[in-house]
Design a protein around this motif. Structure first.
Motif, mmCIF file in Angstrom:
data_model
loop_
_atom_site.group_PDB
_atom_site.id
_atom_site.type_symbol
_atom_site.label_atom_id
_atom_site.label_comp_id
_atom_site.label_asym_id
_atom_site.label_seq_id
_atom_site.Cartn_x
_atom_site.Cartn_y
_atom_site.Cartn_z
ATOM 1 N N GLU A 43 -40.429 -1.727 28.857
ATOM 2 C CA GLU A 43 -40.113 -1.022 27.616
ATOM 3 C C GLU A 43 -39.960 0.477 27.855
ATOM 4 N N GLY A 44 -38.882 1.043 27.307
ATOM 5 C CA GLY A 44 -38.668 2.483 27.392
ATOM 6 C C GLY A 44 -38.212 2.979 28.742
ATOM 7 N N ALA A 45 -37.891 2.093 29.676
ATOM 8 C CA ALA A 45 -37.463 2.525 31.008
ATOM 9 C C ALA A 45 -36.017 3.003 30.990
ATOM 10 N N LYS A 46 -35.649 3.777 32.019
ATOM 11 C CA LYS A 46 -34.271 4.228 32.201
ATOM 12 C C LYS A 46 -33.819 3.866 33.617
ATOM 13 N N VAL A 47 -32.596 3.352 33.712
ATOM 14 C CA VAL A 47 -31.996 3.064 35.012
ATOM 15 C C VAL A 47 -30.849 4.047 35.196
ATOM 16 N N GLY A 48 -30.943 4.883 36.221
ATOM 17 C CA GLY A 48 -29.952 5.924 36.429
ATOM 18 C C GLY A 48 -28.588 5.374 36.820
ATOM 19 N N THR B 70 -40.536 4.239 32.824
ATOM 20 C CA THR B 70 -40.258 4.700 34.179
ATOM 21 C C THR B 70 -38.758 4.859 34.346
ATOM 22 N N THR B 71 -38.369 5.840 35.148
ATOM 23 C CA THR B 71 -36.965 6.027 35.476
ATOM 24 C C THR B 71 -36.720 5.567 36.905
ATOM 25 N N ARG C 237 -35.369 3.265 43.096
ATOM 26 C CA ARG C 237 -36.695 3.824 43.359
ATOM 27 C C ARG C 237 -37.253 4.359 42.055
ATOM 28 N N ALA C 238 -38.483 3.998 41.768
ATOM 29 C CA ALA C 238 -39.105 4.426 40.519
ATOM 30 C C ALA C 238 -39.594 5.860 40.648
ATOM 31 N N VAL C 239 -39.252 6.682 39.677
ATOM 32 C CA VAL C 239 -39.729 8.058 39.612
ATOM 33 C C VAL C 239 -40.211 8.308 38.192
ATOM 34 N N VAL C 240 -41.024 9.331 38.044
ATOM 35 C CA VAL C 240 -41.577 9.662 36.731
ATOM 36 C C VAL C 240 -40.892 10.921 36.233
ATOM 37 N N VAL C 241 -40.443 10.921 34.994
ATOM 38 C CA VAL C 241 -39.804 12.089 34.408
ATOM 39 C C VAL C 241 -40.817 12.846 33.574
ATOM 40 N N ASP C 242 -41.195 14.026 34.028
ATOM 41 C CA ASP C 242 -42.105 14.911 33.291
ATOM 42 C C ASP C 242 -43.474 14.287 33.037
ATOM 43 N N GLY C 243 -43.746 13.118 33.617
ATOM 44 C CA GLY C 243 -45.037 12.482 33.412
ATOM 45 C C GLY C 243 -45.290 12.053 31.989
ATOM 46 N N GLN C 244 -44.239 11.948 31.173
ATOM 47 C CA GLN C 244 -44.416 11.634 29.755
ATOM 48 C C GLN C 244 -43.857 10.259 29.431
ATOM 49 N N LYS C 245 -44.499 9.594 28.492
ATOM 50 C CA LYS C 245 -44.016 8.299 28.024
ATOM 51 C C LYS C 245 -42.960 8.493 26.935
ATOM 52 N N VAL C 246 -42.110 7.506 26.800
ATOM 53 C CA VAL C 246 -41.151 7.513 25.714
ATOM 54 C C VAL C 246 -41.911 7.342 24.408
#
Length: 260
Positions: free
Chosen positions: A152-157, A170-171, A178-187
């Motif tokens: 839920e709330g993930a992004k695939v680049g 997770t992005t 490869r999973a990376v974290v954007v700004d350490g914030q949840k959607v």
């Protein structure tokens, strides 16, 4: 009773149509009028045709369902297998080249961009396509392959190839993903997804930056040794793994010590 049932279905269809139009207004700044949305959005046409095909598919009318889906493919450039399950609030932006496989499951308020594939990896039977949870965004040209789950709330680049499960919020970027974290914030609200999906970290660029830094350190050490001086100690950085190989592996999501 029959009339009441028919009226109920018509009401549900009207609400579904209204939500589809509202989603297009919300997620596409180019949407300027109701007429434009109704006439010029192939993503909407594809999902409307899919609903009819899916209804036939569930009733065991597999060939008619496939015929409807192929008509949709010819008209929109979007191929959705009639067996795919798609939740409300689904939006395909532009849409050309999108492929969605038979056992794909898509939750609420999911957004796909052009060229996305939600496909299988071979001739396996049973569940062989992705499960995409609520609020997911899949960028241009990305491929999600096999019975993986996108949380839920993930992004695939854009351009990513995902063959492993993705945790919620997770992005994922790159090939393999490869999973990376954007700004350490949840959607915060998956039902109103943030469509600004292009500002993504680049782990390959970061790994190259670390390699360049390491080469510069080694060149400095060699210069000191040629001048007969002791090399200066390597500057300690908070959180650095003990070796360059482990450092790069941690950035790229590889198994430390397994080789790069």
């Amino acid at each position: 009773m029959v009339r009441r049932s028919l009226l109920g279905r018509l009401g549900a269809a009207k609400r579904s149509l209204g939500r589809d139009i509202e989603v297009a207004r919300e997620r596409d700044p180019a949407a300027t009028s109701l007429a434009e949305i109704l006439l010029c959005y192939p993503g909407l046409h594809a999902i409307w045709l899919h609903r009819g095909a899916h209804a036939l598919y569930r009733r065991g009318l597999r060939t008619p369902a496939r015929v409807v889906s192929q008509v949709g493919r010819a008209l929109t450039g979007i191929e959705i297998h009639p067996g795919a399950t798609i939740g409300p609030g689904f939006f395909i932006d532009h849409g050309m080249g999108v492929v969605i496989g038979e056992t794909t499951e898509i939750g609420e308020d999911v957004t796909l961009y052009q060229g996305v594939t939600l496909g299988g990896t071979g001739k396996d039977v049973g569940k062989r396509h992705p499960t995409v949870r609520d609020g997911v965004i899949v960028g241009t040209g990305a491929s999600v392959l096999g019975p993986v789950e996108i949380g839920e709330g993930a992004k695939v680049g854009a351009g990513a190839i995902v063959i492993k499960d993705v945790p919620p919020n997770t992005t994922v970027v790159g090939n393999p993903g490869r999973a990376v974290v954007v700004d350490g914030q949840k959607v915060r609200d998956v039902h109103h997804p943030d469509i600004d999906h292009v500002r993504l970290p680049d782990p390959v660029a970061e790994a190259m930056s670390r390699l360049v830094r390491r080469v510069a350190e080694l060149e400095r050490d060699i210069e000191h040794m040629r001048a007969g001086r002791e090399p200066r100690p390597r500057e300690a950085r908070e959180g650095d793994p003990p070796g360059a190989q482990d450092e790069i592996a941690s950035i790229l999501g590889l198994n430390p010590g397994a080789g790069i």
